[in-house]
Scaffold this active site. Sequence first.
Site, PDB file in Angstrom:
ATOM      1  N   TYR A  98       0.815  -1.214   0.000  1.00  0.00           N
ATOM      2  CA  TYR A  98       0.000   0.000   0.000  1.00  0.00           C
ATOM      3  C   TYR A  98       0.853   1.272   0.000  1.00  0.00           C
ATOM      4  CZ  TYR A  98      -4.304  -2.633   0.575  1.00  0.00           C
ATOM      5  OH  TYR A  98      -5.370  -3.466   0.364  1.00  0.00           O
ATOM      6  N   GLU A 140      -8.097  -7.251   5.360  1.00  0.00           N
ATOM      7  CA  GLU A 140      -7.302  -8.345   4.801  1.00  0.00           C
ATOM      8  C   GLU A 140      -6.576  -9.114   5.891  1.00  0.00           C
ATOM      9  OE1 GLU A 140      -5.133  -6.089   1.861  1.00  0.00           O
ATOM     10  OE2 GLU A 140      -7.064  -5.480   0.995  1.00  0.00           O
TER      11      GLU A 140
END
Length: 400
Positions: A98, A140
């Site tokens: 990310y 997640e």
Amino acid sequence: MLSTQSMPVVRATLPAVGASLGSITELFYRRMFEERPELLRSLFNRANQASGAQREALAGAVAAFATTLVERPGERPDAVLGRIAHKHASLGITSDQYTLVGRHLMGAVGEVLGEAVTPEVAAAWDEVYWLMANALIAMEARLYAGAGVEDGAVWREMEIADRVEESLDAASFELRLPDGEPTEPFTPGQYVSVQVELPDGAQQIRQYSLSTAPGRKTWRITVKRERSADGRAPEGEVSSWLHAHARPGDLLKVSLPFGDLVLPEGDSPLLLASAGIGITPMLSMLDHLVDTAAGRHVTVLHADRSAAHHAHRLEMEELVGRLPNAALHLWYETAEEPLTPHVRTGRADVTRLALREGVSAFLCGPLPFMRAVRGDLLAQGLSPKDVHYEVFGPDLWLSK
């Protein structure tokens, strides 16, 4: 929730950013792939990148997330993110990725919007990104923990135990663990990722729904060979490879199961509506209902080009026939055999079905089919929260 200093900035700039998201996401992917070309070869779907579908899906997700933050600040926009999180988990995405995405995405925002991106605007949109990213990272992490694996450790080798040609353009592959151990549990409606190495060395990944009930020693996926309709769009890379090369005894790299299109518990009535290869999660649900001797009322609708293109037709008819309160309705664009009471020609029409009060609807198939069915269901009084769907490929629903 956005900070008090960022809220007015995002609200004021959302129209400009939203109008430019197509250009921003195009530049974002180009910059990221220039730095990390292996991501395009071994993680991202090259066909969706070439068509622009992935860029459109990303733009739609960012716009939907930001809009929720400013218009409904007390609401958690998890519905926007849940489907993305399951897809990321099936790819083995990890939290460190990310940072790379954020750097290139914010760089693209600055380059596209230029002087309009003041330090205040940049900080506000950086906050939007990290709110979205951290929500996904948390989701997640919970998915990985629920699967009992370290973050991203979702891949294992599986052997093809059997292959069956299910229709003119679809084949099923039965998968087992090479050591003979039982496969991991899953929830009816979920999917796995399959990674194959193509002739140019790229390792491309696609998702395929598990098309039988859980609790067996093997899994089964059903793969439609994606062909170019007009000769200009590329053939499906992974589906074509599997149809041409995958045979019993071969090993495939397969992920653990993920996906949020799952049946609710209880005895509420169900509508399972599918078209084309969208039949696969519905088969898993029907098989599970048979295994559990469910007595709930189930209406099954399936649309296809013809009976010859209808994968698993006999299996679907058998499963529905084994449920005491189930009804099957089929629509074919072209009829190649005498029609029966449950088979019609033309486009599927959910308005012709008598649906019970409190029905939960599950949709899977091409986007035009799902949008039409969903619109008809809402017009009949169903609540949007009772209409669930699965998209094969980038989720373009939010971009419309």
